[in-house]
Design a protein around this motif. Structure first.
Motif, short mmCIF file in Angstrom:
data_model
loop_
_atom_site.label_atom_id
_atom_site.label_comp_id
_atom_site.label_asym_id
_atom_site.label_seq_id
_atom_site.Cartn_x
_atom_site.Cartn_y
_atom_site.Cartn_z
N ASP A 44 -2.78 -69.37 44.58
CA ASP A 44 -1.53 -69.33 44.72
C ASP A 44 -0.89 -68.06 44.31
OD1 ASP A 44 1.09 -70.66 45.60
OD2 ASP A 44 1.45 -70.72 43.45
N LEU A 45 -1.40 -67.70 43.06
CA LEU A 45 -0.73 -66.59 42.75
C LEU A 45 -0.93 -65.28 43.39
CD1 LEU A 45 -1.48 -67.26 38.74
CD2 LEU A 45 0.89 -67.45 40.07
N ASP A 46 -2.46 -65.36 43.80
CA ASP A 46 -2.66 -64.23 44.54
C ASP A 46 -1.76 -64.12 46.09
OD1 ASP A 46 -4.58 -62.02 45.23
OD2 ASP A 46 -5.44 -63.35 46.89
N ASN A 47 -1.89 -65.31 46.88
CA ASN A 47 -1.08 -65.42 47.84
C ASN A 47 0.23 -64.89 47.65
OD1 ASN A 47 -3.22 -66.34 49.36
ND2 ASN A 47 -2.72 -68.33 49.01
N ARG A 48 0.95 -65.01 46.52
CA ARG A 48 2.39 -64.72 46.39
C ARG A 48 2.43 -63.37 45.83
NH1 ARG A 48 3.46 -69.21 42.40
NH2 ARG A 48 5.27 -68.06 41.98
N GLY A 49 1.12 -62.44 45.78
CA GLY A 49 1.44 -61.03 45.30
C GLY A 49 1.65 -61.17 43.62
N ILE A 50 1.35 -62.00 42.83
CA ILE A 50 1.58 -61.93 41.67
C ILE A 50 0.36 -61.57 40.55
CG2 ILE A 50 2.14 -63.31 39.45
CD1 ILE A 50 3.96 -65.11 41.42
N LEU A 51 -0.86 -62.07 41.25
CA LEU A 51 -2.17 -61.89 40.62
C LEU A 51 -2.53 -60.54 40.97
CD1 LEU A 51 -4.41 -63.12 38.54
CD2 LEU A 51 -5.42 -64.03 40.71
N ARG A 52 -2.99 -59.59 40.13
CA ARG A 52 -3.35 -58.19 40.40
C ARG A 52 -4.98 -58.27 39.99
NH1 ARG A 52 0.99 -54.85 40.92
NH2 ARG A 52 2.51 -56.26 42.24
N PHE A 53 -5.39 -59.21 38.93
CA PHE A 53 -6.87 -59.07 38.60
C PHE A 53 -6.95 -60.35 37.61
CE2 PHE A 53 -9.61 -58.47 35.01
CZ PHE A 53 -10.64 -57.63 35.89
N CYS A 54 -8.11 -60.88 37.65
CA CYS A 54 -8.54 -61.86 36.85
C CYS A 54 -10.01 -61.98 36.76
CB CYS A 54 -8.00 -63.29 37.29
SG CYS A 54 -8.80 -63.75 39.12
N GLY A 55 -10.40 -62.25 35.59
CA GLY A 55 -12.01 -62.43 35.32
C GLY A 55 -12.42 -62.62 34.26
N PRO A 56 -13.66 -63.45 34.03
CA PRO A 56 -14.13 -63.62 32.45
C PRO A 56 -14.77 -62.33 31.95
CG PRO A 56 -15.58 -64.33 34.38
CD PRO A 56 -14.44 -63.96 34.91
N CYS A 57 -14.73 -62.38 30.80
CA CYS A 57 -15.27 -61.29 29.89
C CYS A 57 -16.54 -61.66 29.21
CB CYS A 57 -14.34 -60.64 28.72
SG CYS A 57 -12.61 -60.28 29.37
N SER A 58 -17.55 -60.80 28.87
CA SER A 58 -18.68 -61.21 28.36
C SER A 58 -18.72 -61.66 27.00
CB SER A 58 -19.67 -59.84 28.30
OG SER A 58 -18.97 -58.88 27.42
N ASP A 59 -17.53 -61.76 26.13
CA ASP A 59 -17.39 -62.22 24.89
C ASP A 59 -16.98 -63.81 25.19
OD1 ASP A 59 -14.63 -61.75 25.46
OD2 ASP A 59 -14.33 -60.72 23.79
N GLY A 60 -16.63 -64.15 26.23
CA GLY A 60 -16.20 -65.66 26.26
C GLY A 60 -14.51 -65.56 26.61
N THR A 61 -13.93 -64.43 26.36
CA THR A 61 -12.44 -64.56 26.80
C THR A 61 -12.28 -64.37 28.27
OG1 THR A 61 -12.26 -62.03 26.26
CG2 THR A 61 -12.09 -63.54 24.46
N ALA A 62 -11.17 -64.10 28.63
CA ALA A 62 -10.98 -63.85 30.24
C ALA A 62 -9.53 -62.72 29.99
CB ALA A 62 -10.59 -65.20 30.82
#
Length: 102
Positions: free
Chosen positions: A35-53
């Motif tokens: 939904d965020l992506d479709n609305r143009g709000i989400l520019r990037f997302c993803g998990p990190c190797s240290d368990g954060t995101a």
């Protein structure tokens, strides 16, 4: 909100509580991201190797960004107990990497 009017916010999610994750929660979270992506709000997302995101959101204000983060099913379920939001200004060649008036 036009792309040029919005601000960008980096969201760091930490202190994962793996025991609360199930398929329904994961599907709800992905639907939220879509939904965020479709609305143009989400520019990037993803998990990190240290368990954060990390997420990068385009919003009008930090309050809007925080509201979006707290409405994520992961936040509602307290999957990530730590949810930090900070505004970031992008430094690019076009703006002389924020040196002077560019």
């Amino acid at each position: 909100m036009s792309e040029t009017d919005s601000k960008q916010f980096v969201v760091r999610l930490a202190e994962k509580q793996g025991q609360v994750l199930d398929e329904d929660l994961l599907v709800s979270h992905v639907e939220h991201l879509r939904d965020l992506d479709n609305r143009g709000i989400l520019r990037f997302c993803g998990p990190c190797s240290d368990g954060t995101a990390l997420l990068i959101l385009a919003c009008d204000s930090i309050e809007d960004a925080r509201e979006i983060v707290e409405s994520d099913p992961f936040a509602v379920a307290d999957y990530y107990r730590e949810r930090d939001v900070v505004e970031v200004e992008e430094a690019t060649a076009e703006n002389n990497f924020l040196l002077g008036d560019g």
